[in-house]
Design an enzyme around this catalytic site. Structure first.
Site, PDB file in Angstrom:
ATOM      1  N   ASN A   1     -16.230  13.523 -44.650  1.00 20.75           N
ATOM      2  CA  ASN A   1     -17.154  12.402 -44.486  1.00 20.75           C
ATOM      3  C   ASN A   1     -18.510  12.942 -44.035  1.00 20.75           C
ATOM      4  O   ASN A   1     -18.590  14.034 -43.478  1.00 20.75           O
ATOM      5  CB  ASN A   1     -16.606  11.413 -43.443  1.00 20.75           C
ATOM      6  CG  ASN A   1     -17.219  10.020 -43.566  1.00 20.75           C
ATOM      7  OD1 ASN A   1     -18.436   9.854 -43.600  1.00 20.75           O
ATOM      8  ND2 ASN A   1     -16.366   9.007 -43.627  1.00 20.75           N
TER       9      ASN A   1
ATOM     10  N   HIS B   1      -7.727  -2.544 -53.718  1.00 18.87           N
ATOM     11  CA  HIS B   1      -8.542  -3.766 -53.777  1.00 18.87           C
ATOM     12  C   HIS B   1      -8.808  -4.239 -55.204  1.00 18.87           C
ATOM     13  O   HIS B   1      -9.730  -5.006 -55.441  1.00 18.87           O
ATOM     14  CB  HIS B   1      -9.871  -3.542 -53.045  1.00 18.87           C
ATOM     15  CG  HIS B   1      -9.694  -3.297 -51.583  1.00 18.87           C
ATOM     16  ND1 HIS B   1     -10.626  -2.692 -50.783  1.00 18.87           N
ATOM     17  CD2 HIS B   1      -8.643  -3.571 -50.761  1.00 18.87           C
ATOM     18  CE1 HIS B   1     -10.171  -2.617 -49.547  1.00 18.87           C
ATOM     19  NE2 HIS B   1      -8.971  -3.134 -49.509  1.00 18.87           N
TER      20      HIS B   1
HETATM   21  P1  NAD Z   1     -17.757   2.024 -45.979  1.00 20.40           P
HETATM   22  O1  NAD Z   1     -19.057   1.679 -46.623  1.00 20.40           O
HETATM   23  O2  NAD Z   1     -17.301   1.257 -44.799  1.00 20.40           O
HETATM   24  O3  NAD Z   1     -17.772   3.563 -45.549  1.00 20.40           O
HETATM   25  C1  NAD Z   1     -18.212   4.568 -46.411  1.00 20.40           C
HETATM   26  C2  NAD Z   1     -18.006   5.901 -45.728  1.00 20.40           C
HETATM   27  O4  NAD Z   1     -18.374   6.919 -46.643  1.00 20.40           O
HETATM   28  C3  NAD Z   1     -18.875   6.081 -44.472  1.00 20.40           C
HETATM   29  O5  NAD Z   1     -18.047   6.552 -43.436  1.00 20.40           O
HETATM   30  C4  NAD Z   1     -19.914   7.135 -44.903  1.00 20.40           C
HETATM   31  O6  NAD Z   1     -20.258   7.989 -43.826  1.00 20.40           O
HETATM   32  C5  NAD Z   1     -19.156   7.893 -45.972  1.00 20.40           C
HETATM   33  N1  NAD Z   1     -19.996   8.509 -47.007  1.00 20.40           N
HETATM   34  C6  NAD Z   1     -21.139   8.036 -47.585  1.00 20.40           C
HETATM   35  N2  NAD Z   1     -21.562   8.865 -48.541  1.00 20.40           N
HETATM   36  C7  NAD Z   1     -20.684   9.898 -48.581  1.00 20.40           C
HETATM   37  C8  NAD Z   1     -20.571  11.067 -49.374  1.00 20.40           C
HETATM   38  N3  NAD Z   1     -21.481  11.367 -50.337  1.00 20.40           N
HETATM   39  N4  NAD Z   1     -19.546  11.913 -49.148  1.00 20.40           N
HETATM   40  C9  NAD Z   1     -18.616  11.632 -48.175  1.00 20.40           C
HETATM   41  N5  NAD Z   1     -18.669  10.541 -47.399  1.00 20.40           N
HETATM   42  C10 NAD Z   1     -19.675   9.674 -47.601  1.00 20.40           C
HETATM   43  O7  NAD Z   1     -16.706   2.005 -47.174  1.00 20.40           O
HETATM   44  P2  NAD Z   1     -15.122   1.874 -47.166  1.00 20.40           P
HETATM   45  O8  NAD Z   1     -14.574   2.526 -45.953  1.00 20.40           O
HETATM   46  O9  NAD Z   1     -14.659   2.306 -48.501  1.00 20.40           O
HETATM   47  O10 NAD Z   1     -14.837   0.322 -47.008  1.00 20.40           O
HETATM   48  C11 NAD Z   1     -15.669  -0.607 -47.570  1.00 20.40           C
HETATM   49  C12 NAD Z   1     -15.032  -1.632 -48.504  1.00 20.40           C
HETATM   50  O11 NAD Z   1     -16.033  -1.888 -49.494  1.00 20.40           O
HETATM   51  C13 NAD Z   1     -13.829  -1.212 -49.281  1.00 20.40           C
HETATM   52  O12 NAD Z   1     -12.965  -2.268 -49.191  1.00 20.40           O
HETATM   53  C14 NAD Z   1     -14.295  -1.062 -50.740  1.00 20.40           C
HETATM   54  O13 NAD Z   1     -13.427  -1.791 -51.593  1.00 20.40           O
HETATM   55  C15 NAD Z   1     -15.598  -1.778 -50.817  1.00 20.40           C
HETATM   56  N6  NAD Z   1     -16.666  -1.040 -51.545  1.00 20.40           N
HETATM   57  C16 NAD Z   1     -16.360  -0.449 -52.731  1.00 20.40           C
HETATM   58  C17 NAD Z   1     -17.322   0.259 -53.427  1.00 20.40           C
HETATM   59  C18 NAD Z   1     -16.937   0.911 -54.755  1.00 20.40           C
HETATM   60  O14 NAD Z   1     -16.021   0.439 -55.435  1.00 20.40           O
HETATM   61  N7  NAD Z   1     -17.597   2.011 -55.133  1.00 20.40           N
HETATM   62  C19 NAD Z   1     -18.619   0.361 -52.914  1.00 20.40           C
HETATM   63  C20 NAD Z   1     -18.906  -0.289 -51.692  1.00 20.40           C
HETATM   64  C21 NAD Z   1     -17.915  -0.993 -51.011  1.00 20.40           C
END
Ligand code: NAD
Length: 259
Positions: free
Chosen positions: A227, A123
């Site tokens: 997860n 992304h």
């Molecule tokens: P999501 O928010 O849909 O899912 C996050 C997942 O991580 C959940 O299943 C949750 O249970 C799990 N999780 C939370 N904390 C955790 C931990 N400490 N250890 C292990 N697992 C953990 O996120 P996604 O699936 O990445 O999709 C969301 C979209 O949002 C993506 O396209 C991404 O680009 C974007 N996004 C990016 C960021 C970033 O760059 N850090 C942050 C938020 C969203």
């Protein structure tokens, strides 16, 4: 329906050690410990800025000031964030040749800061700005994003009638945009050659990442998932599931895999 049983670290380390080509798919969960909330976090960033409202290409084109509010908030968090022990463990596994590549949905650049080299940013990355029209790019200043949308320096020299996209945007894929061809080609390369996919901290709901587990499973690869909670693929596609925090599990796995 098959229940999701928590696999043991030893069991997973054994599968990882035996694998010839391991690739990781990471999502927002791996960066939660770095202070960047995922979409599921009950409060905070995403309750203030719904990405489906603020983070679409349509919003950016029609109302760049509105989209910029979300970009500013995300950029402030990302600027303060440092990589955590989960990012570091993956970088060490790559150095030891037990991880070939990371395919990440994250836009925070933390894998690279932790030392990972082969990172496919599905992304894009919020640490640069790009003009959607002419491809001009520049780094986000050390001091962070400017408070107002930044006009493309090249567009300023064009007649107003040619200024369709007048502003630079963080070099990320907004909802409504296609993933870059180069990233897709890289992902297909690894999809066809991996024998183990380690999925970390992603709900595996957002496409095209959501299609990868099905594709690699059909080609015979194993899938390990780490997860906080089971996802829609845990019962159907994952060979092993480890419930817990990526930043705690990955350093332990690193030690076991590298022996
Ligand atoms: P999501 O928010 O849909 O899912 C996050 C997942 O991580 C959940 O299943 C949750 O249970 C799990 N999780 C939370 N904390 C955790 C931990 N400490 N250890 C292990 N697992 C953990 O996120 P996604 O699936 O990445 O999709 C969301 C979209 O949002 C993506 O396209 C991404 O680009 C974007 N996004 C990016 C960021 C970033 O760059 N850090 C942050 C938020 C969203």
């Amino acid at each position: 329906m098959k229940s999701v049983e928590n696999s043991s670290l030893e069991q997973i380390a054994e599968i990882w050690r035996a694998s010839k080509v391991t690739v990781a798919l990471t999502g927002a969960g791996i960066s939660v410990a770095s202070g960047i909330p995922d979409f599921r976090s009950p409060k905070g960033l995403w309750s203030e800025f719904d990405p489906m409202e603020y983070g679409t290409l349509e919003t950016f084109i029609q109302d760049p000031e509105k989209a910029w509010q979300m970009f500013l908030a995300v950029s402030k968090l990302a600027r303060k964030a440092s990589f955590n022990s989960g990012h570091k463990a993956l970088a060490e596994l790559e150095k030891a040749k037990k991880l070939k590549a990371i395919i990440t949905q994250n836009i925070d650049g933390l894998h690279q800061l932790a030392g990972s080299r082969n990172v496919i940013e599905m992304h894009g990355c919020g640490r640069t700005l790009a003009c959607p029209e002419c491809g001009y790019t520049e780094a986000v200043p050390e001091t962070g994003l400017q408070p107002e949308p930044v006009p493309c320096p090249r567009a300023r020299t064009l007649p107003a009638s040619h200024q369709t996209h007048r502003y630079l945007k963080p070099n990320v894929i907004l909802f409504g945009e296609d993933v870059k061809r180069e990233a897709i080609q890289n992902i297909i390369h690894w999809q066809n050659s991996m024998d183990l996919l380690v999925i970390i901290g992603t709900s595996a709901d957002v496409y095209p990442a959501a299609a990868l587990p099905n594709a690699v499973k059909a080609l015979g690869a194993k899938i390990i998932e780490i997860n906080l909670e089971p996802t829609r693929i845990s019962r159907t596609l994952s060979s092993c599931f480890l419930k817990g925090k990526a930043e705690e599990i990955l350093p332990k796995l690193q030690k076991l895999v590298l022996g």
